[in-house]
Design a protein around this motif. Structure first.
Motif, mmCIF file in Angstrom:
data_model
loop_
_atom_site.group_PDB
_atom_site.id
_atom_site.type_symbol
_atom_site.label_atom_id
_atom_site.label_comp_id
_atom_site.label_asym_id
_atom_site.label_seq_id
_atom_site.Cartn_x
_atom_site.Cartn_y
_atom_site.Cartn_z
ATOM 1 N N ILE A 134 0.842 -1.203 0.000
ATOM 2 C CA ILE A 134 0.000 0.000 0.000
ATOM 3 C C ILE A 134 0.875 1.250 0.000
ATOM 4 O O ILE A 134 0.641 2.189 -0.765
ATOM 5 N N VAL A 135 1.920 1.243 0.825
ATOM 6 C CA VAL A 135 2.807 2.405 0.894
ATOM 7 C C VAL A 135 3.522 2.609 -0.438
ATOM 8 O O VAL A 135 3.729 3.740 -0.881
ATOM 9 N N LEU A 136 3.860 1.508 -1.102
ATOM 10 C CA LEU A 136 4.538 1.627 -2.395
ATOM 11 C C LEU A 136 3.537 1.793 -3.544
ATOM 12 O O LEU A 136 3.906 1.686 -4.718
ATOM 13 N N ALA A 137 2.250 2.056 -3.184
ATOM 14 C CA ALA A 137 1.217 2.388 -4.173
ATOM 15 C C ALA A 137 1.014 1.292 -5.211
ATOM 16 O O ALA A 137 0.865 1.561 -6.398
ATOM 17 N N ARG A 138 1.016 0.018 -4.745
ATOM 18 C CA ARG A 138 0.679 -1.063 -5.660
ATOM 19 C C ARG A 138 -0.326 -1.992 -5.005
ATOM 20 O O ARG A 138 -0.416 -2.055 -3.771
ATOM 21 N N ILE B 134 -7.859 2.568 -1.386
ATOM 22 C CA ILE B 134 -6.438 2.669 -1.038
ATOM 23 C C ILE B 134 -5.736 1.343 -1.322
ATOM 24 O O ILE B 134 -4.656 1.310 -1.910
ATOM 25 N N VAL B 135 -6.375 0.234 -0.916
ATOM 26 C CA VAL B 135 -5.770 -1.083 -1.144
ATOM 27 C C VAL B 135 -5.636 -1.350 -2.643
ATOM 28 O O VAL B 135 -4.651 -1.934 -3.094
ATOM 29 N N ALA B 137 -4.994 0.789 -4.760
ATOM 30 C CA ALA B 137 -4.025 1.774 -5.275
ATOM 31 C C ALA B 137 -4.683 2.790 -6.209
ATOM 32 O O ALA B 137 -4.128 3.149 -7.243
ATOM 33 N N ILE C 134 -0.427 8.264 0.624
ATOM 34 C CA ILE C 134 -1.040 6.950 0.432
ATOM 35 C C ILE C 134 -2.449 7.114 -0.133
ATOM 36 O O ILE C 134 -2.839 6.424 -1.077
ATOM 37 N N ALA C 137 -2.571 7.806 -3.626
ATOM 38 C CA ALA C 137 -2.019 6.701 -4.427
ATOM 39 C C ALA C 137 -0.651 7.029 -5.014
ATOM 40 O O ALA C 137 -0.366 6.720 -6.165
ATOM 41 N N ARG C 138 0.210 7.658 -4.199
ATOM 42 C CA ARG C 138 1.589 7.848 -4.649
ATOM 43 C C ARG C 138 2.548 7.452 -3.531
ATOM 44 O O ARG C 138 2.182 7.459 -2.356
ATOM 45 N N ILE C 139 3.783 7.110 -3.922
ATOM 46 C CA ILE C 139 4.762 6.680 -2.924
ATOM 47 C C ILE C 139 5.114 7.878 -2.048
ATOM 48 O O ILE C 139 5.407 8.959 -2.551
ATOM 49 N N PRO C 140 5.050 7.707 -0.713
ATOM 50 C CA PRO C 140 5.285 8.856 0.172
ATOM 51 C C PRO C 140 6.597 9.567 -0.145
ATOM 52 O O PRO C 140 7.658 8.954 -0.204
#
Lengths: 199, 199, 199
Positions: A134-138, B134-135, B137, C134, C137-140
């Motif tokens: 989720i953090v890596l947006a996938r 969110i899950v 993406a 998050i 939908a982007r990497i922090p």
């Protein structure tokens, strides 16, 4: 038990660091993702069952270990990124079994019902990887591929059913680990997949 | 009350399963997303107001129902994916009103201030869909389109204002449901949108 | 102290609103992201250290302030979007130092160990922005760029080490703020980055 738990934490932290380095994150990102993969599942379980503060917050050895493994994996990235896939799969499967079983047992100890304790064991095993994705947006890998979460659930379910049937704790844990590991390795070896609808 | 709550859970679980099947997830992914959409809002509310363990963890009937609806939606996917959009919108609107009202009331019962209780009602109604997005993406739909979250907030606000004015519980809940459902259906019918800046 | 905390909340809410308007969200989305950036870090910290309900839920002034700033930023978007980058960086750095220090101190007050309290301070400072990323939908950003999270950690670490050495609270907080602000501004000015592996 504590030693096994710390070993599982270390393995998951290294895996997290590998995925963060592959995603091109900097040193801090690598350490944070190592922390998330190693401890995110347990923290989620503890928040859900009401065991606050979560163990990884209460006991400083867990975050220190996770960050240290992230740092070490970063420093020795040449060696770590060259570890064979099959070794990583074996270590990961052992960590998955351990986390799923320990997580299910802890939920049960907190008075959670058997079925929900199986879910809590599964979350303990796969939650860290899900939060990482989720953090890596996938889209979380476990929702899409092989029997990873199903293996964790099997281990947690075997543990709880065995305990209900009066099997002693250590025997129940060994049976549960065998179920989780066998299903995981079989699914990787023969490419088993869950069914999927094509729309 | 319990029956209405379980009905709302079932409707949201089916919607979650539909979106997961459309996203190409496997059976496990469909069941997990059904669980998330049905119970994610309530779990978030319970964690925030300090009602731990959350109701969906404490009472095994909720997760069992959500997973069962996910499984059924997967098995009967041909029928489920052919449900008409307007029927789904109607069911979803009923579930939204129910969750928003029950969530606001529960927050109030836990001593949360009126304004924050309105937010907690809104989170109960829309939180599951937000976590699902969110899950998967993608940017949560409710932050971008029509008056979905605003309808939930209206329902929660009407409930709390009515209770403050001394309206009896059942009448307050009916007024609140009417407000939420009317705003939601009107916004869908006439394409109402919130304003947006173009930069 | 309360005033400083509310000022930090307002600054972070405006930053959240700016990023939401740039992402094309509607009025509700702008207000929600303002809320998340302003209060998400503190809520996460409170859930993790067991201070439930979190302060932002318990005290209605925080969410009201965050939503009001989001609304104001939306209404006066021409002015807000034209604020100079260097002014925004200065305000943001002050807010970051404040949140990191206050968060570390609160964790310590709740009996959390020194090292984990430093982490909790860091989460208080950067958590809102991470959750925003998050949700969008982007990497922090903080996992990828400059020394933002490192500055927050430095501030929290200096505070806790100074308190341990017997430095009085106000002096310790001033030293910690100086450390956080100096590291942040230096890293922005000279483009400092953490190391990164290229694979």
């Amino acid at each position: 038990m504590l030693l096994a738990d710390l070993a599982g934490t270390a393995v998951f932290a290294i895996e997290g660091a590998v995925s963060a380095m592959r995603a091109g994150l900097d040193l801090l990102g690598v350490m944070v993702i190592a922390f998330i993969v190693a401890l995110g599942g347990g923290v989620t379980r503890d928040l859900l069952i009401g065991a606050t503060p979560p163990n990884a917050i209460r006991d400083w050895r867990y975050p220190v270990l996770a960050f240290a493994m992230g740092l070490l994996a970063f420093v020795f990235h040449t060696q770590v990124l060259n570890l064979s896939e099959s070794l990583l799969t074996l270590l990961d499967t052992a960590g998955l079994a351990l986390f799923a079983i320990a997580g299910a047992q802890k939920a049960l100890n907190f008075g959670i019902s058997p079925f929900v304790s199986m879910l809590m064991g599964t979350i303990t095993g796969v939650g860290g990887g899900v939060i990482r994705d989720i953090v890596l947006a996938r889209i979380p890998m476990v929702l899409q591929a092989d029997l990873y979460a199903s293996s964790a659930f099997s281990g947690a379910a075997v543990l709880i059913i065995a305990r209900r049937l009066g099997v002693p704790p250590v025997t129940a844990a060994l049976l549960a680990a065998a179920a989780c590991i066998a299903l995981r390795l079989a699914s990787v070896t023969w490419g088993w997949q869950l069914p999927r609808i094509t729309v």
